[in-house]
Design a protein around this motif. Structure first.
Motif, PDB file in Angstrom:
ATOM      1  N   LEU A 180       1.694  -3.888  33.721  1.00  0.00           N
ATOM      2  CA  LEU A 180       2.435  -4.867  34.005  1.00  0.00           C
ATOM      3  C   LEU A 180       1.631  -5.982  32.239  1.00  0.00           C
ATOM      4  N   ASN A 239      -2.132 -13.408  37.707  1.00  0.00           N
ATOM      5  CA  ASN A 239      -1.932 -11.318  37.126  1.00  0.00           C
ATOM      6  C   ASN A 239      -3.508 -10.355  36.683  1.00  0.00           C
ATOM      7  N   MET A 242      -2.767  -7.072  34.800  1.00  0.00           N
ATOM      8  CA  MET A 242      -2.134  -7.260  33.833  1.00  0.00           C
ATOM      9  C   MET A 242      -2.983  -6.466  32.380  1.00  0.00           C
TER      10      MET A 242
END
Length: 346
Positions: A180, A239, A242
């Motif tokens: 990610l 996120n 990530m």
């Protein structure tokens, strides 16, 4: 009263034409005479009128670099382009005028060229549907571009291949196990105006992420430390998985690094940062030094000026379109994902 060339000639004991020959270098003058003329110039404080001297020969010896500034912001790598073009122009006896306005400024530029006050133009901040090449072509003003439009233009151009550079960054991170990845982009106004490099970086990054089967999340970002910090903080919060960011925004990357640190992540052990289009000087002076996919801005500026001055000298060879894919330089801001491994690049 201002010192004139006649005053210099009288002080040096030579004719006015001899002084002109010494200044222009158009005729061979003996060394003793040249020394007398230069001493007179220094003693009297005479400043030659370079523009007037050039116009008498049919050329101003001035080229304009049109570099519209977004909110009066010039990043350090942008300065590299300018210095590369300026250094090359000066080496060939030309002077570079920096033109930072857009829109109505082109009408003024066209007027200057029509009067013979500039010999040619270098275009920067090129957009996909840029109108300036057509305007300059119709005005019969020689020009070269640092950047590319969407269609064909019969003028020399040099550019970083933004799509290829973004792909290199994504492939490097994906190969290191990052699943990610964030993309910190240019300001939204740059994308809205169609800045070609910003669009090509975005398109290349998403295409590469799809091919590599990794997830890419992107956000536009203003040219500032503060927005780099807030955008990265939001991306990390939204996120949590990530593990890397690609930053195509030189003035925001300091905020990116600080946001990562304040999120409790260590670079590069827990999180990687790779930049696209950043100059080597800025990348190496960052803490930690930044991994980059880029090309020398000075080299691009120099090459664009070389193409333009070749045309001014009468070169009628086919148009040059030189596109650099960008070189990946791995520094201490990037590495494998926390649970992955990164290939050794040679």
């Amino acid at each position: 009263m201002a010192v004139t060339v006649t005053d210099v000639a009288r002080a040096a004991g030579v004719s006015v034409s001899t002084v002109s020959y010494v200044l222009s270098g158009s005729r061979k003058i003996s060394e003793p005479t040249k020394k007398r003329v230069h001493k007179a110039i220094q003693d009297l404080g005479y400043t030659p009128n370079i523009l007037a001297r050039g116009l008498r020969g049919g050329h101003s010896k001035i080229i304009a670099l049109v570099f519209p500034l977004d909110d009066d912001v010039l990043d350090p790598s942008g300065l590299d382009y300018i210095l590369g073009a300026s250094d090359y122009a000066q080496a060939l006896g030309y002077h570079l005028m920096l033109w930072t306005t857009d829109g109505p400024g082109l009408d003024q530029l066209r007027e200057l060229a029509g009067r013979g006050l500039v010999d040619g133009v270098l275009l920067m901040q090129v957009t996909l549907d840029d109108e300036r090449p057509e305007i300059l072509t119709k005005a019969k003003i020689p020009f070269a571009m640092i950047g590319r439009v969407a269609g064909a233009v019969l003028a020399d151009s040099v550019d970083l291949d933004g799509a290829a550079a973004a792909r290199t960054a994504v492939d490097y991170l994906a190969g290191g196990g990052h699943k990610l990845i964030g993309l910190v982009e240019q300001p939204s106004v740059n994308l809205d105006r169609g800045f070609s490099l910003a669009h090509r970086v975005r398109e290349g990054a998403f295409a590469a992420a799809q091919d590599a089967a990794v997830t890419l999340v992107a956000s536009t970002c203003e040219h500032s430390f503060e927005d780099g910090y807030s955008v990265t903080t939001r991306m990390l919060s939204e996120n949590p998985a990530m593990t890397a960011v690609i930053c195509h925004n030189e003035l925001a990357v300091g905020g990116v690094l600080n946001a990562v640190a304040d999120h409790g992540l260590r670079v590069p052990d827990d999180f990687s940062v790779v930049t696209v289009g950043m100059g080597e000087t800025v990348a190496r002076s960052s803490n930690p030094p930044l991994s980059t996919v880029s090309v020398s801005g000075r080299e691009l500026g120099r090459l664009a000026a070389e193409h333009l001055l070749d045309r001014l000298a009468g070169d009628d060879s086919p148009v040059n379109h030189v596109i650099f894919p960008g070189d990946l330089v791995i520094r201490r801001s990037s590495g494998p994902a926390p649970s992955g491994s990164c290939p050794v690049l040679r």
